[in-house]
Motif scaffolding. Structure first.
Motif, PDB file in Angstrom:
ATOM      1  N   ASP A   5       0.825  -1.213   0.000  1.00 17.83           N
ATOM      2  CA  ASP A   5       0.000   0.000   0.000  1.00 17.83           C
ATOM      3  C   ASP A   5       0.854   1.255   0.000  1.00 17.83           C
ATOM      4  O   ASP A   5       0.528   2.249  -0.665  1.00 17.83           O
ATOM      5  CB  ASP A   5      -0.927  -0.001   1.208  1.00 17.83           C
ATOM      6  N   VAL A   9       0.746   4.110  -2.848  1.00 16.32           N
ATOM      7  CA  VAL A   9       0.451   5.497  -2.498  1.00 16.32           C
ATOM      8  C   VAL A   9       1.581   6.414  -2.957  1.00 16.32           C
ATOM      9  O   VAL A   9       1.334   7.534  -3.425  1.00 16.32           O
ATOM     10  CB  VAL A   9       0.217   5.643  -0.984  1.00 16.32           C
ATOM     11  N   ALA A  55      -7.484   9.591  -8.761  1.00 13.88           N
ATOM     12  CA  ALA A  55      -7.254   9.365  -7.336  1.00 13.88           C
ATOM     13  C   ALA A  55      -8.384   8.544  -6.722  1.00 13.88           C
ATOM     14  O   ALA A  55      -8.138   7.623  -5.924  1.00 13.88           O
ATOM     15  CB  ALA A  55      -7.121  10.699  -6.610  1.00 13.88           C
ATOM     16  N   TYR A  58      -8.187   4.900  -8.088  1.00 17.47           N
ATOM     17  CA  TYR A  58      -6.936   4.284  -7.614  1.00 17.47           C
ATOM     18  C   TYR A  58      -7.054   3.866  -6.152  1.00 17.47           C
ATOM     19  O   TYR A  58      -6.758   2.721  -5.789  1.00 17.47           O
ATOM     20  CB  TYR A  58      -5.798   5.286  -7.797  1.00 17.47           C
ATOM     21  N   LEU A  59      -7.502   4.808  -5.323  1.00 17.72           N
ATOM     22  CA  LEU A  59      -7.620   4.512  -3.895  1.00 17.72           C
ATOM     23  C   LEU A  59      -8.770   3.544  -3.619  1.00 17.72           C
ATOM     24  O   LEU A  59      -8.674   2.701  -2.721  1.00 17.72           O
ATOM     25  CB  LEU A  59      -7.822   5.813  -3.113  1.00 17.72           C
ATOM     26  N   ARG A  60      -9.828   3.658  -4.369  1.00 13.72           N
ATOM     27  CA  ARG A  60     -10.999   2.802  -4.156  1.00 13.72           C
ATOM     28  C   ARG A  60     -10.677   1.334  -4.407  1.00 13.72           C
ATOM     29  O   ARG A  60     -11.091   0.445  -3.645  1.00 13.72           O
ATOM     30  CB  ARG A  60     -12.137   3.264  -5.080  1.00 13.72           C
ATOM     31  N   CYS A  63      -6.072   0.814  -2.996  1.00 16.14           N
ATOM     32  CA  CYS A  63      -5.712   1.109  -1.593  1.00 16.14           C
ATOM     33  C   CYS A  63      -6.964   1.460  -0.791  1.00 16.14           C
ATOM     34  O   CYS A  63      -7.083   2.579  -0.258  1.00 16.14           O
ATOM     35  CB  CYS A  63      -4.721   2.266  -1.527  1.00 16.14           C
ATOM     36  N   TRP A  66      -6.701   3.085   2.736  1.00 12.23           N
ATOM     37  CA  TRP A  66      -6.057   4.391   2.921  1.00 12.23           C
ATOM     38  C   TRP A  66      -7.116   5.439   3.230  1.00 12.23           C
ATOM     39  O   TRP A  66      -8.000   5.696   2.421  1.00 12.23           O
ATOM     40  CB  TRP A  66      -5.268   4.781   1.676  1.00 12.23           C
ATOM     41  N   LEU A 135      -1.986  12.316   1.008  1.00 14.36           N
ATOM     42  CA  LEU A 135      -1.117  11.226   0.571  1.00 14.36           C
ATOM     43  C   LEU A 135       0.293  11.344   1.145  1.00 14.36           C
ATOM     44  O   LEU A 135       0.748  10.480   1.897  1.00 14.36           O
ATOM     45  CB  LEU A 135      -1.067  11.180  -0.964  1.00 14.36           C
ATOM     46  N   ASN A 261     -13.274   7.966   5.574  1.00 12.99           N
ATOM     47  CA  ASN A 261     -13.632   8.788   4.421  1.00 12.99           C
ATOM     48  C   ASN A 261     -15.100   9.173   4.437  1.00 12.99           C
ATOM     49  O   ASN A 261     -15.948   8.401   4.747  1.00 12.99           O
ATOM     50  CB  ASN A 261     -13.354   8.008   3.123  1.00 12.99           C
TER      51      ASN A 261
END
Length: 261
Positions: A5, A9, A55, A58-60, A63, A66, A135, A261
């Motif tokens: 991760d 990131v 973003a 990508y994070l969903r 990662c 995160w 980040l 989040n």
């Protein structure tokens, strides 16, 4: 936090920073002309949307653990605790720019002032806080996980990176301007980083970042590209004091919460 991760990131942080600084890819194909608004602003705003989409996806999917802090937790309390200070700093910046730029020698349209001086900075605030605080700061903090001053190190280093990044825009100007820009950007970054870590909510520094940027509105009415000495004499001491206060504030204990989040 898994090593995988952290690597992912780090890659995303570098990618967004490159896109933000270069304007790629939107500057390669977006060309919108409206009134006297510089077309580059439309290209950059489209780029912000592309960055946001990348973003999010990508994070969903890569990662999901995160946490950026884009929920409601900490927002109200953060604005109550730091709101007056954030607004005061933004107003101080506005006054510093105003007195340094008078008398005005430019007469833009209302549309230009709104788009270039306000709307554009919504994207700037969100994108810069996303990759610098959401980040990079969190990445550095996790690298030093277990160390006594991990958060302090993360806030300071991420602020220095932000300061160095803003120096490139002043290259070719007097050394006073270059050094001043670096110092006040670092001080500003430490404040934003402190507010973020004390509240656990990324919207708080995003709002303050937006207000500080809008404080530069007087530049819409001036052809001056740099900074007047008077402006620097006002704004640099303010951000030095703000940075010092923020470091002090950062050391105060805060109740632990599982920000999400």
């Amino acid at each position: 936090m898994k090593k995988r991760d952290l690597i992912l990131v780090a890659i995303l942080t570098i990618l967004i920073a490159f896109m933000d600084i270069s304007g790629i890819p939107s500057t390669l194909f977006v060309s919108i002309t409206v009134a006297d608004i510089d077309p580059i602003y439309f290209a950059l705003m489209v780029n912000f949307l592309i960055i946001g989409a990348i973003a999010f996806l990508y994070l969903r999917f890569l990662c999901p653990e995160w946490k950026l802090g884009l929920g409601k937790d900490g927002l109200s309390d953060g604005l109550k605790k730091y709101g007056i200070l954030g607004v005061a700093v933004a107003l101080a910046g506005f006054v510093a720019f105003l007195v340094g730029l008078l008398p005005f020698d430019k007469h833009p349209s209302i549309a230009k002032v709104i788009v270039e001086g306000v709307v554009y900075y919504v994207g700037v605030a969100i994108v810069e806080e996303l990759y610098v605080r959401g980040l990079l700061l969190n990445f550095i903090e996790k690298l030093f996980d277990g160390k006594k001053h991990a958060t302090l190190i993360a806030v300071t280093l991420s602020s220095i990176v932000l300061g160095v990044g803003h120096v490139f825009g002043t290259l070719g100007q007097p050394i006073l301007v270059i050094v001043s820009k670096a110092v006040w950007t670092v001080g500003m970054g430490i404040f934003f980083g402190t507010v973020y870590k004390k509240t656990g909510n990324l919207w708080v520094p995003i709002i303050f970042h937006f207000l500080v940027n809008v404080g530069a509105l007087p530049y819409q009415f001036s052809t001056l590209q740099g900074y007047a000495d008077l402006t620097l004499y006002i704004i640099v001491p303010i951000y030095i004091v703000l940075g010092a206060y923020s470091l002090y504030e950062l050391q105060k204990p805060v109740a632990t919460k599982d920000w999400s989040n």
